[in-house]
Scaffold this active site. Sequence first.
Site, mmCIF file in Angstrom:
data_model
loop_
_atom_site.group_PDB
_atom_site.id
_atom_site.type_symbol
_atom_site.label_atom_id
_atom_site.label_comp_id
_atom_site.label_asym_id
_atom_site.label_seq_id
_atom_site.Cartn_x
_atom_site.Cartn_y
_atom_site.Cartn_z
ATOM 1 N N GLY A 34 0.807 -1.230 0.000
ATOM 2 C CA GLY A 34 0.000 0.000 0.000
ATOM 3 C C GLY A 34 0.830 1.264 0.000
ATOM 4 O O GLY A 34 0.375 2.313 0.450
ATOM 5 N N GLY A 78 2.771 2.333 -2.866
ATOM 6 C CA GLY A 78 3.126 2.814 -4.203
ATOM 7 C C GLY A 78 4.446 2.251 -4.697
ATOM 8 O O GLY A 78 5.068 2.821 -5.590
ATOM 9 N N LEU A 79 4.895 1.121 -4.125
ATOM 10 C CA LEU A 79 6.179 0.533 -4.539
ATOM 11 C C LEU A 79 5.966 -0.818 -5.232
ATOM 12 O O LEU A 79 6.889 -1.620 -5.330
ATOM 13 C CB LEU A 79 7.125 0.401 -3.343
ATOM 14 C CG LEU A 79 7.425 1.715 -2.599
ATOM 15 C CD1 LEU A 79 8.340 1.474 -1.409
ATOM 16 C CD2 LEU A 79 8.045 2.748 -3.525
ATOM 17 N N SER A 133 4.156 -3.679 -4.556
ATOM 18 C CA SER A 133 4.250 -4.980 -3.896
ATOM 19 C C SER A 133 3.347 -5.997 -4.588
ATOM 20 O O SER A 133 3.705 -7.175 -4.702
ATOM 21 C CB SER A 133 3.899 -4.867 -2.405
ATOM 22 O OG SER A 133 2.593 -4.385 -2.261
ATOM 23 N N ASP A 154 4.253 -1.151 -13.708
ATOM 24 C CA ASP A 154 4.767 -1.848 -12.521
ATOM 25 C C ASP A 154 5.276 -3.240 -12.860
ATOM 26 O O ASP A 154 6.329 -3.672 -12.378
ATOM 27 C CB ASP A 154 3.662 -1.975 -11.464
ATOM 28 C CG ASP A 154 3.126 -0.632 -11.041
ATOM 29 O OD1 ASP A 154 3.754 0.384 -11.399
ATOM 30 O OD2 ASP A 154 2.086 -0.594 -10.373
HETATM 31 C C1 GLA Z 1 -0.039 2.302 -10.216
HETATM 32 C C2 GLA Z 1 -0.413 1.446 -11.418
HETATM 33 C C3 GLA Z 1 0.482 1.782 -12.606
HETATM 34 C C4 GLA Z 1 0.552 3.280 -12.868
HETATM 35 C C5 GLA Z 1 0.800 4.058 -11.585
HETATM 36 C C6 GLA Z 1 0.688 5.542 -11.773
HETATM 37 O O1 GLA Z 1 1.224 1.967 -9.752
HETATM 38 O O2 GLA Z 1 -0.299 0.085 -11.128
HETATM 39 O O3 GLA Z 1 0.038 1.082 -13.742
HETATM 40 O O4 GLA Z 1 -0.601 3.730 -13.527
HETATM 41 O O5 GLA Z 1 -0.081 3.672 -10.546
HETATM 42 O O6 GLA Z 1 1.716 6.005 -12.564
#
Ligand code: GLA
Length: 346
Positions: free
Chosen positions: A102, A104-105, A107, A152
């Site tokens: 949770g 933004g990395l 996981s 990601d």
């Molecule tokens: C999340 C999503 C990605 C991308 C980012 C925002 O990490 O999984 O696909 O859209 O947000 O840049």
Amino acid sequence: MTAFTATVPGRVNLIGEHTDYNGGMVLPAALSVAMSVNLIPRADNRISVSARGYSGSAERALHEPAQDHWSDPSVGALREAVSLGLLAGGAALSIQSTIPAGSGLSSSAALIVAILKAARASGGSDLGDLELALAARRVENEYLGVPCGIMDQVAVAIPQPGQAIALDTATLDYTVVPLPADHTMVVIHSGLTRKLTDGRYKARKEECDAAREAIGRDDICRLDPEEIAAARGLDESVRKRARHCATEHRRVLAAVEALEGGDTCTLGALMNMSHASMRDDFEMSLPAIDALVESAVELGAVGARLTGGGWGGCIVACIANDRREAWQAELLARHTKARFVDAVGG
Ligand code: GLA
């Protein structure tokens, strides 16, 4: 029975947010925090998952639909592994993670890619990493119902820890980009967590879809910001979302050039502009995150920005190596909920 293992890094996006489902560029780097999966194939169609440092343990059947449970990504990944012919049935999984969930990395992407890589090892398949990344996105989009882009999955499947890649999400072409030697990209957690499934990500995706439809182009990132300003029939908030996509894509191109030319000062300025655009045009930040980014810059970072899907998670800041220690101590003293997670470059 033989166990197959795979370790996959988390990622920090240096710049290029919400461009990956709008035909634009992204610039993520692989971290040293990572997800490790140990997989033992089972003869039945069942899945057992135990997740140390993550969630607990669960027993599921392969045919089950997603049910808003922490083990859903594992079930989805194994279903995909079976449909790719990497596995014949279920599996016993044991998962270990140092990637904070949770935040933004990535996981979730790291978990799904790690399971697919372990399944690939078990089946002796020669399927490439990019194909696994595409399969991992299908798990998110189709099984879990998360309408994410492809950044990601590629960012955790391809680069080695400490490497950044400039990825064109329209073509999936990528190049490895050098990180500065005299500056470090530091990842600081804001202390606020969020889920991509909480609806706000989907709402932004829908606004971008509305812009695409009104303008008649899929790749709104490639539009000239002036074309967006002049486009008719756009709701003002939709226009702002599209403007972010187009300007952010250009900032990624400029950031790649700055990194290649060793121009950290320009890179920092682009990171600051990116944050302002995420805050004002894409409206995906939070006041506490804006304050953390502001402090990071005030205390000496050449640039700082929110990273990832938004509304919580981490910031990434670019700071000179010789100033980093004092900078980090002051930043964390000022923002007591924030904590250091990882760093790349330097
Ligand atoms: C999340 C999503 C990605 C991308 C980012 C925002 O990490 O999984 O696909 O859209 O947000 O840049």
